[in-house]
Design a protein around this motif. Structure first.
Motif, PDB file in Angstrom:
ATOM      1  N   ILE A 200     -47.366 -27.513 -20.788  1.00 18.27           N
ATOM      2  CA  ILE A 200     -47.431 -26.132 -20.295  1.00 18.27           C
ATOM      3  C   ILE A 200     -48.125 -26.086 -18.935  1.00 18.27           C
ATOM      4  O   ILE A 200     -47.663 -25.417 -18.021  1.00 18.27           O
ATOM      5  N   LEU A 201     -49.223 -26.804 -18.816  1.00 16.64           N
ATOM      6  CA  LEU A 201     -49.976 -26.865 -17.563  1.00 16.64           C
ATOM      7  C   LEU A 201     -50.205 -28.315 -17.181  1.00 16.64           C
ATOM      8  O   LEU A 201     -50.282 -29.188 -18.044  1.00 16.64           O
ATOM      9  N   GLY A 202     -50.365 -28.552 -15.910  1.00 17.73           N
ATOM     10  CA  GLY A 202     -50.694 -29.890 -15.432  1.00 17.73           C
ATOM     11  C   GLY A 202     -52.197 -30.089 -15.389  1.00 17.73           C
ATOM     12  O   GLY A 202     -52.971 -29.200 -15.750  1.00 17.73           O
ATOM     13  N   ASP A 203     -52.609 -31.243 -14.938  1.00 24.36           N
ATOM     14  CA  ASP A 203     -54.040 -31.560 -14.851  1.00 24.36           C
ATOM     15  C   ASP A 203     -54.616 -30.917 -13.593  1.00 24.36           C
ATOM     16  O   ASP A 203     -54.708 -31.534 -12.541  1.00 24.36           O
ATOM     17  N   GLY A 204     -55.008 -29.660 -13.720  1.00 21.60           N
ATOM     18  CA  GLY A 204     -55.532 -28.911 -12.587  1.00 21.60           C
ATOM     19  C   GLY A 204     -56.508 -27.847 -13.037  1.00 21.60           C
ATOM     20  O   GLY A 204     -56.915 -27.793 -14.206  1.00 21.60           O
ATOM     21  N   LEU A 205     -56.844 -26.965 -12.123  1.00 17.98           N
ATOM     22  CA  LEU A 205     -57.847 -25.926 -12.376  1.00 17.98           C
ATOM     23  C   LEU A 205     -57.511 -25.030 -13.574  1.00 17.98           C
ATOM     24  O   LEU A 205     -58.397 -24.776 -14.398  1.00 17.98           O
ATOM     25  N   PRO A 206     -56.283 -24.560 -13.748  1.00 20.84           N
ATOM     26  CA  PRO A 206     -56.008 -23.715 -14.933  1.00 20.84           C
ATOM     27  C   PRO A 206     -56.280 -24.443 -16.250  1.00 20.84           C
ATOM     28  O   PRO A 206     -56.839 -23.852 -17.181  1.00 20.84           O
ATOM     29  N   THR A 207     -55.918 -25.712 -16.329  1.00 19.57           N
ATOM     30  CA  THR A 207     -56.177 -26.495 -17.542  1.00 19.57           C
ATOM     31  C   THR A 207     -57.663 -26.668 -17.768  1.00 19.57           C
ATOM     32  O   THR A 207     -58.161 -26.490 -18.884  1.00 19.57           O
ATOM     33  N   HIS A 208     -58.388 -27.009 -16.725  1.00 19.83           N
ATOM     34  CA  HIS A 208     -59.837 -27.218 -16.841  1.00 19.83           C
ATOM     35  C   HIS A 208     -60.535 -25.913 -17.205  1.00 19.83           C
ATOM     36  O   HIS A 208     -61.464 -25.903 -18.024  1.00 19.83           O
ATOM     37  N   PHE A 209     -60.086 -24.806 -16.604  1.00 17.37           N
ATOM     38  CA  PHE A 209     -60.673 -23.500 -16.894  1.00 17.37           C
ATOM     39  C   PHE A 209     -60.455 -23.122 -18.358  1.00 17.37           C
ATOM     40  O   PHE A 209     -61.392 -22.746 -19.060  1.00 17.37           O
ATOM     41  N   LEU A 210     -59.207 -23.210 -18.814  1.00 13.03           N
ATOM     42  CA  LEU A 210     -58.878 -22.826 -20.189  1.00 13.03           C
ATOM     43  C   LEU A 210     -59.577 -23.729 -21.204  1.00 13.03           C
ATOM     44  O   LEU A 210     -60.138 -23.246 -22.197  1.00 13.03           O
ATOM     45  N   SER A 211     -59.586 -25.024 -20.956  1.00 16.39           N
ATOM     46  CA  SER A 211     -60.242 -25.973 -21.873  1.00 16.39           C
ATOM     47  C   SER A 211     -61.742 -25.702 -21.968  1.00 16.39           C
ATOM     48  O   SER A 211     -62.321 -25.731 -23.057  1.00 16.39           O
TER      49      SER A 211
END
Length: 193
Positions: free
Chosen positions: A62-73
């Motif tokens: 759904i998302l790559g390894d970036g800011l949205p993934t880090h934020f959500l995690s």
């Protein structure tokens, strides 16, 4: 001018001295058991949830390894950590706030039992929303900054090693070891920029 507060201490040093004198050395350790338990729950809740959530998000595509993934995690890490720490927070606050002359609880287990019996299980989640409002931003910043540092550090090692070590940089212990070694070598003058 700041008031002297509940215990009429002039400052932190005065408080430490008076606690030792008036209540004894054991007073310094009031609530230490539940504080250690809370720290273990907090760390495990944040780290495990962050890693599992990040892994699941990346695996889903759904998302790559970036800011949205880090934020959500990290937001999920803060949510889980706040939730599993809430009972320990309530017990810790109650134990540390009780008066020595008239203690309500004899220890951690007694506090858990009395709170559960007298107020029910929801009492352990008093203040949850405020705790989440404090912890979520801190967790998000911690992990977003960690990921940026890992990214820049990987590129630094890539430049220094000619790309040989890049495939091993996903291991945090290796990152720390390499960082300490690099700082040591820089201090000795073996590595310069």
């Amino acid at each position: 001018m700041q008031s002297k507060g509940k215990y009429n201490y002039n400052n932190a040093i005065d408080g430490l001295i008076r606690i030792g004198r008036e209540e004894g050395v054991q007073a310094y350790f009031t609530g230490v058991e539940i504080t250690v338990i809370r720290a273990i729950l907090m760390t495990a809740g944040q780290l495990v949830t962050y890693d599992l959530a990040k892994e699941a998000i990346l695996a889903s595509g759904i998302l790559g390894d970036g800011l949205p993934t880090h934020f959500l995690s990290s937001l999920l890490g803060g949510l889980v950590a706040t939730t599993i720490c809430a009972p320990a927070d309530v017990v810790k606050s109650r134990i540390m706030a009780q008066r020595k002359e008239k203690p309500v609880y004899t220890g951690t287990l007694d506090a858990f039992a009395k709170i559960y019996h007298d107020e029910g299980p929801l009492a352990f989640f008093n203040g949850w929303l405020l705790a989440f409002a404090r912890l979520a931003p801190q967790t998000i910043l911690t992990f977003v900054i960690l990921e940026k540092l890992k990214y820049y550090y990987a590129h630094l090692i890539l430049v220094l090693s000619g790309g040989i070590l890049l495939k091993y940089l996903h291991n945090v212990e290796l990152l720390v070891t390499l960082g300490v070694t690099l700082v040591f070598l820089m201090g000795k003058g073996h590595v310069t920029f």
